[in-house]
Design a protein around this motif. Structure first.
Motif, PDB file in Angstrom:
ATOM      1  N   TYR A  65       0.751  -0.988   0.036  1.00  0.00           N
ATOM      2  CA  TYR A  65       0.074   0.366   0.310  1.00  0.00           C
ATOM      3  C   TYR A  65       0.939   1.408  -0.450  1.00  0.00           C
ATOM      4  N   ARG A  66       0.811   2.449  -1.036  1.00  0.00           N
ATOM      5  CA  ARG A  66       1.813   3.474  -0.304  1.00  0.00           C
ATOM      6  C   ARG A  66       0.600   4.621  -0.968  1.00  0.00           C
ATOM      7  N   PHE A  67       1.635   5.788  -0.247  1.00  0.00           N
ATOM      8  CA  PHE A  67       1.277   6.747   0.078  1.00  0.00           C
ATOM      9  C   PHE A  67       2.021   7.784  -0.136  1.00  0.00           C
ATOM     10  N   VAL A  68       2.061   9.070  -0.709  1.00  0.00           N
ATOM     11  CA  VAL A  68       3.141   9.743  -0.278  1.00  0.00           C
ATOM     12  C   VAL A  68       2.668  10.582   0.976  1.00  0.00           C
ATOM     13  N   TYR A  69       3.594  11.399   1.916  1.00  0.00           N
ATOM     14  CA  TYR A  69       3.531  12.652   3.044  1.00  0.00           C
ATOM     15  C   TYR A  69       4.208  13.179   3.449  1.00  0.00           C
ATOM     16  N   VAL A  70       2.862  14.080   3.186  1.00  0.00           N
ATOM     17  CA  VAL A  70       4.132  16.237   3.205  1.00  0.00           C
ATOM     18  C   VAL A  70       4.194  16.887   4.010  1.00  0.00           C
ATOM     19  N   LEU A  71       4.935  17.092   4.745  1.00  0.00           N
ATOM     20  CA  LEU A  71       4.640  18.302   5.843  1.00  0.00           C
ATOM     21  C   LEU A  71       5.217  19.442   5.074  1.00  0.00           C
ATOM     22  N   PRO A  72       4.986  20.471   5.128  1.00  0.00           N
ATOM     23  CA  PRO A  72       5.387  21.890   4.309  1.00  0.00           C
ATOM     24  C   PRO A  72       5.638  22.510   6.092  1.00  0.00           C
ATOM     25  N   LEU A  73       7.068  22.682   6.319  1.00  0.00           N
ATOM     26  CA  LEU A  73       8.576  23.195   6.712  1.00  0.00           C
ATOM     27  C   LEU A  73       8.420  24.967   6.659  1.00  0.00           C
ATOM     28  N   SER A  74       7.916  25.181   5.855  1.00  0.00           N
ATOM     29  CA  SER A  74       8.070  26.899   6.030  1.00  0.00           C
ATOM     30  C   SER A  74       7.456  27.882   4.947  1.00  0.00           C
ATOM     31  N   ALA A  75       7.333  28.876   4.759  1.00  0.00           N
ATOM     32  CA  ALA A  75       6.645  28.959   2.979  1.00  0.00           C
ATOM     33  C   ALA A  75       7.906  28.479   1.783  1.00  0.00           C
ATOM     34  N   ASP A  76       8.125  28.192   1.973  1.00  0.00           N
ATOM     35  CA  ASP A  76       9.329  28.334   1.061  1.00  0.00           C
ATOM     36  C   ASP A  76      10.383  26.217   1.033  1.00  0.00           C
ATOM     37  N   GLU A  77      10.080  25.946   2.308  1.00  0.00           N
ATOM     38  CA  GLU A  77      10.353  24.376   2.749  1.00  0.00           C
ATOM     39  C   GLU A  77       9.143  23.206   2.834  1.00  0.00           C
ATOM     40  N   VAL A  78       9.641  21.967   1.960  1.00  0.00           N
ATOM     41  CA  VAL A  78       8.630  21.121   2.292  1.00  0.00           C
ATOM     42  C   VAL A  78       9.114  19.726   2.375  1.00  0.00           C
ATOM     43  N   PHE A  79       8.986  18.607   3.338  1.00  0.00           N
ATOM     44  CA  PHE A  79       9.200  17.372   3.151  1.00  0.00           C
ATOM     45  C   PHE A  79       8.160  16.404   2.898  1.00  0.00           C
ATOM     46  N   ILE A  80       8.479  15.849   1.580  1.00  0.00           N
ATOM     47  CA  ILE A  80       7.518  14.654   0.617  1.00  0.00           C
ATOM     48  C   ILE A  80       8.755  12.952   1.321  1.00  0.00           C
ATOM     49  N   GLU A  81       7.933  12.900   1.521  1.00  0.00           N
ATOM     50  CA  GLU A  81       8.122  11.066   1.801  1.00  0.00           C
ATOM     51  C   GLU A  81       7.362   9.923   1.338  1.00  0.00           C
ATOM     52  N   ASP A  82       7.686   9.217   0.425  1.00  0.00           N
ATOM     53  CA  ASP A  82       7.405   8.010  -0.558  1.00  0.00           C
ATOM     54  C   ASP A  82       7.424   6.723   0.552  1.00  0.00           C
ATOM     55  N   THR A  83       6.165   6.624   0.855  1.00  0.00           N
ATOM     56  CA  THR A  83       6.120   5.311   2.011  1.00  0.00           C
ATOM     57  C   THR A  83       4.821   4.038   1.667  1.00  0.00           C
ATOM     58  N   TYR A  84       5.649   2.620   1.757  1.00  0.00           N
ATOM     59  CA  TYR A  84       4.856   1.103   1.321  1.00  0.00           C
ATOM     60  C   TYR A  84       4.305   0.888   2.688  1.00  0.00           C
ATOM     61  N   TYR A  85       3.307   0.427   2.754  1.00  0.00           N
ATOM     62  CA  TYR A  85       3.563  -1.289   3.553  1.00  0.00           C
ATOM     63  C   TYR A  85       4.215  -1.883   2.651  1.00  0.00           C
ATOM     64  N   ALA A  86       4.562  -2.689   3.054  1.00  0.00           N
ATOM     65  CA  ALA A  86       5.183  -3.502   1.569  1.00  0.00           C
ATOM     66  C   ALA A  86       5.250  -5.325   2.772  1.00  0.00           C
ATOM     67  N   ASP A  87       4.857  -6.037   1.925  1.00  0.00           N
ATOM     68  CA  ASP A  87       5.664  -7.387   2.574  1.00  0.00           C
ATOM     69  C   ASP A  87       6.883  -7.776   2.798  1.00  0.00           C
ATOM     70  N   GLN A  88       8.068  -7.221   1.817  1.00  0.00           N
ATOM     71  CA  GLN A  88       9.573  -7.557   1.789  1.00  0.00           C
ATOM     72  C   GLN A  88       9.946  -6.211   2.702  1.00  0.00           C
ATOM     73  N   PRO A  89      11.573  -6.069   3.355  1.00  0.00           N
ATOM     74  CA  PRO A  89      11.852  -4.842   3.882  1.00  0.00           C
ATOM     75  C   PRO A  89      12.592  -4.616   2.718  1.00  0.00           C
ATOM     76  N   ARG A  90      12.435  -4.749   2.006  1.00  0.00           N
ATOM     77  CA  ARG A  90      13.521  -3.422   0.593  1.00  0.00           C
ATOM     78  C   ARG A  90      13.363  -2.393   0.470  1.00  0.00           C
ATOM     79  N   LEU A  91      13.984  -1.901   0.338  1.00  0.00           N
ATOM     80  CA  LEU A  91      14.456  -0.550   0.350  1.00  0.00           C
ATOM     81  C   LEU A  91      15.515  -0.158  -1.584  1.00  0.00           C
ATOM     82  N   ASP A  92      14.222   0.500  -2.214  1.00  0.00           N
ATOM     83  CA  ASP A  92      15.047   0.808  -3.327  1.00  0.00           C
ATOM     84  C   ASP A  92      15.322   1.807  -3.604  1.00  0.00           C
ATOM     85  N   ALA A  93      16.398   2.727  -3.401  1.00  0.00           N
ATOM     86  CA  ALA A  93      16.555   4.048  -3.019  1.00  0.00           C
ATOM     87  C   ALA A  93      16.329   4.893  -3.935  1.00  0.00           C
TER      88      ALA A  93
END
Length: 425
Positions: free
Chosen positions: A212-240
């Protein structure tokens, strides 16, 4: 007492160093300067000032490279007070979620803390004599710690706050993520965090099985943003590389251009069951207390740890105030009892994890979360805090089930998928 060598001058005052060389030792040594260890050190400093403690971290900074977030409703006042010295980003206007069938704003305040601010605050708040960075620990026991260079640190009590260790005795799946901190060329326009944008493509990176995939977004300031791509996955593999590409594509789709100024990755356990006592026996050291995620103090489904780390830190500090002579063995038993109670309390959430990973087809997992987030904001708050009421639990399961009944029944009695990481060369 530190044998073989004394700490650097920057880590201990002359009087303290002399006392320890004379055999005074430490009242408590914390091994692992992540969230749990750092908060415990801070709680001891503020609430049990007579306790002579030492915080040891293998890395160059406390907290590693992470960002922790939580709902304001997760913490009682004492917990908020413990976190008050840290520089936090707080969004008082609530947060957004988005799914294929709907989007909504929930009103609860949301908070976030970066590991860089965590480190800076610990360095400013705690005496230098109580801190050791860049220090490898070779062994722990009830009477102290042996460092990688052979030095011996004597202590009345030892608390193990090192990382979670996967175990085949536990079952579940994994939360795999990569997040990037962007400095945009112009204001991004967001005023609230997006806790879950699940309108994105649900195809998992190769090798992760269903997800299951979703994106998580935090506006840290007016021009800074944190974007995280997240998966609830069967396997612990991270393809950066794949996740970086997907984060970049998401930013481009929002019209955000700029520079990446930071990045973090993670592979966290999503626990669905297992033999907790057997898993703990694998890592237990007689007379050594275990806290943090290593001790099982996390939310089985969301992998949240901060509310539980705060609660543990305050509980241990209060115990030492009430019983300043409590033995290391008694402290270990105290933490073990708390861990077992936490495991029992989290049983409902482990059942939901089994439903997610074993009852729902990968492409249906988004429907499970979509069903949940359509419920009331108060229910969602209590869920994240691990404080769901019985009416909450019934409401989550009420209505047309997002998974097939037969698969759900099989998931309830399943032993689950062993939660272990295969060793690689």
């Amino acid at each position: 007492m530190i044998d073989s060598a004394t700490p650097p001058a920057s880590q201990a005052s002359p009087d303290e160093s002399a006392a320890r060389r004379a055999g005074a030792g430490y009242d408590l040594v914390i091994v692992g300067g992540g969230l749990a260890g750092g908060l415990l050190a801070l709680a001891l400093h503020h609430h049990a000032p007579a306790c002579r403690f030492l915080l040891i971290e293998h890395g160059a900074t406390f907290g590693g490279n992470h960002r922790w977030s939580w709902f304001a409703s997760d913490l009682p006042q004492a917990g908020q007070d413990l976190l008050a010295p840290f520089a936090q980003t707080i969004w008082g206007e609530g947060y957004d979620i988005a799914f294929p069938d709907y989007a909504r704003t929930l009103p609860t305040s949301y908070c976030s803390l970066s590991s860089s601010d965590f480190h800076a605050t610990l360095m400013a708040q705690l005496p230098a004599a109580n801190l050791m960075l860049n220090t490898r620990v070779a062994a722990l026991d009830a009477a102290g710690v042996t460092l990688g260079d052979g030095r011996r640190i004597v202590a009345s009590r030892v608390v193990d706050c090192r990382h979670f260790r996967p175990s085949a005795r536990l079952a579940g799946g994994w939360q795999v993520f990569l997040g990037q901190h962007f400095r945009c060329d112009k204001p991004h326009g967001l005023t609230r965090p997006i806790i879950m944008d699940a309108k994105v493509d649900q195809v998992a990176p190769s090798g992760n099985g269903g997800a299951y995939r979703f994106v998580y977004v935090l506006p840290l300031s007016a021009d800074e943003v944190f974007i995280e791509d997240t998966y609830y996955a069967d396997q612990p593999r991270l393809d950066a590389d794949v996740l970086r590409s997907r984060v970049a594509s998401y930013a481009k789709a929002q019209g955000w251009q700029g520079t990446v100024v930071g990045e973090e990755t993670g592979v966290l356990p999503v626990i669905s069951g297992g033999d907790f006592a057997a898993a703990q026996a694998e890592i237990a050291i007689p007379g050594v207390a275990i806290a943090g995620a290593r001790g099982g103090f996390s939310h089985p489904l969301t992998s949240y740890t901060l509310p539980f780390a705060v609660d543990n830190a305050l509980a241990i500090a209060r115990l030492l105030v009430r019983q300043p002579d409590v033995s290391g063995k008694a402290l270990a038993a105290f933490c073990d009892a708390r861990a077992r109670k936490h495991w029992r309390r989290m049983g409902y959430y482990r059942m939901l994890s089994r439903m997610l990973f074993e009852a729902a087809e990968p492409e249906e997992r988004v429907v499970v979360f979509q069903h949940f987030y359509a419920l009331s904001g108060g229910l969602v708050e209590r869920f994240y805090a691990g404080q769901s009421t019985w009416p909450d639990r019934l409401r989550i399961l009420y209505g047309k089930p997002p998974v097939a009944i037969g698969r759900a029944m099989r998931a309830l009695v399943s032993r689950g998928i062993p939660l272990k990481v295969e060793k690689t060369a």
